[in-house]
Design a protein around this motif. Structure first.
Motif, mmCIF file in Angstrom:
data_model
loop_
_atom_site.group_PDB
_atom_site.id
_atom_site.type_symbol
_atom_site.label_atom_id
_atom_site.label_comp_id
_atom_site.label_asym_id
_atom_site.label_seq_id
_atom_site.Cartn_x
_atom_site.Cartn_y
_atom_site.Cartn_z
ATOM 1 N N ILE A 1 4.385 -3.623 -9.121
ATOM 2 C CA ILE A 1 3.035 -3.102 -8.829
ATOM 3 C C ILE A 1 2.700 -3.324 -7.362
ATOM 4 N N TRP A 2 2.983 -4.530 -6.846
ATOM 5 C CA TRP A 2 2.688 -4.814 -5.433
ATOM 6 C C TRP A 2 3.548 -3.955 -4.503
ATOM 7 N N LEU A 3 4.825 -3.836 -4.824
ATOM 8 C CA LEU A 3 5.699 -3.011 -3.985
ATOM 9 C C LEU A 3 5.315 -1.531 -4.067
ATOM 10 N N GLY A 4 4.946 -1.076 -5.240
ATOM 11 C CA GLY A 4 4.523 0.315 -5.394
ATOM 12 C C GLY A 4 3.246 0.612 -4.624
ATOM 13 N N ALA A 5 2.302 -0.311 -4.684
ATOM 14 C CA ALA A 5 1.054 -0.130 -3.938
ATOM 15 C C ALA A 5 1.312 -0.156 -2.433
ATOM 16 N N ALA A 6 2.162 -1.075 -1.985
ATOM 17 C CA ALA A 6 2.488 -1.162 -0.554
ATOM 18 C C ALA A 6 3.209 0.106 -0.100
ATOM 19 N N ALA A 7 4.125 0.610 -0.915
ATOM 20 C CA ALA A 7 4.844 1.834 -0.557
ATOM 21 C C ALA A 7 3.887 3.029 -0.498
ATOM 22 N N ALA A 8 2.953 3.101 -1.438
ATOM 23 C CA ALA A 8 1.984 4.201 -1.438
ATOM 24 C C ALA A 8 1.114 4.174 -0.185
ATOM 25 N N VAL B 1 0.033 6.252 5.392
ATOM 26 C CA VAL B 1 -0.118 6.050 6.839
ATOM 27 C C VAL B 1 0.896 6.902 7.605
ATOM 28 N N VAL B 2 2.147 6.902 7.164
ATOM 29 C CA VAL B 2 3.191 7.685 7.838
ATOM 30 C C VAL B 2 2.861 9.173 7.802
ATOM 31 N N PHE B 3 2.460 9.679 6.649
ATOM 32 C CA PHE B 3 2.133 11.103 6.540
ATOM 33 C C PHE B 3 0.904 11.457 7.375
#
Length: 97
Positions: A25-32, A37-39
């Motif tokens: 969940i933490w990694l998924g939220a950080a990736a999202a 930000v990148v987009f």
């Protein structure tokens, strides 16, 4: 993070053991958040190009004209270009053209 991202992360993590679920969940939220930000930065750089603004503005203008012309097909609405021409060619404006 938006609601749809949270739902996708929750569905992907629901069958994992508790420790892995929390990490996922933490990694998924950080990736999202990172992807957002990148987009955002990428689109900001693309929109800095002059021809992209011109092309997208022309496309929006065409869409707006079509929407105005199709707004009420029951009424006989004059095309937008004809109305603009009438406004520009009024006697007061002819002396400047």
């Amino acid at each position: 993070m938006s609601g749809d991202n949270a739902v996708v992360i929750a569905l992907a993590c629901r069958s994992l053991p508790l420790r892995q679920r929390r990490l996922s969940i933490w990694l998924g939220a950080a990736a999202a958040i990172a992807l957002r930000v990148v987009f955002t930065l990428s689109v900001a750089q693309i929109l800095a190009l002059r021809f992209v603004k011109i092309i997208s503005g022309a496309i929006l203008l065409v869409i707006a004209i079509r929407l105005v012309e199709e707004e009420d097909s029951a009424k006989e609405v004059e095309p937008l270009w004809r109305l603009a021409n009438q406004r520009l060619m009024t006697p007061a404006n002819r002396r400047f053209i």
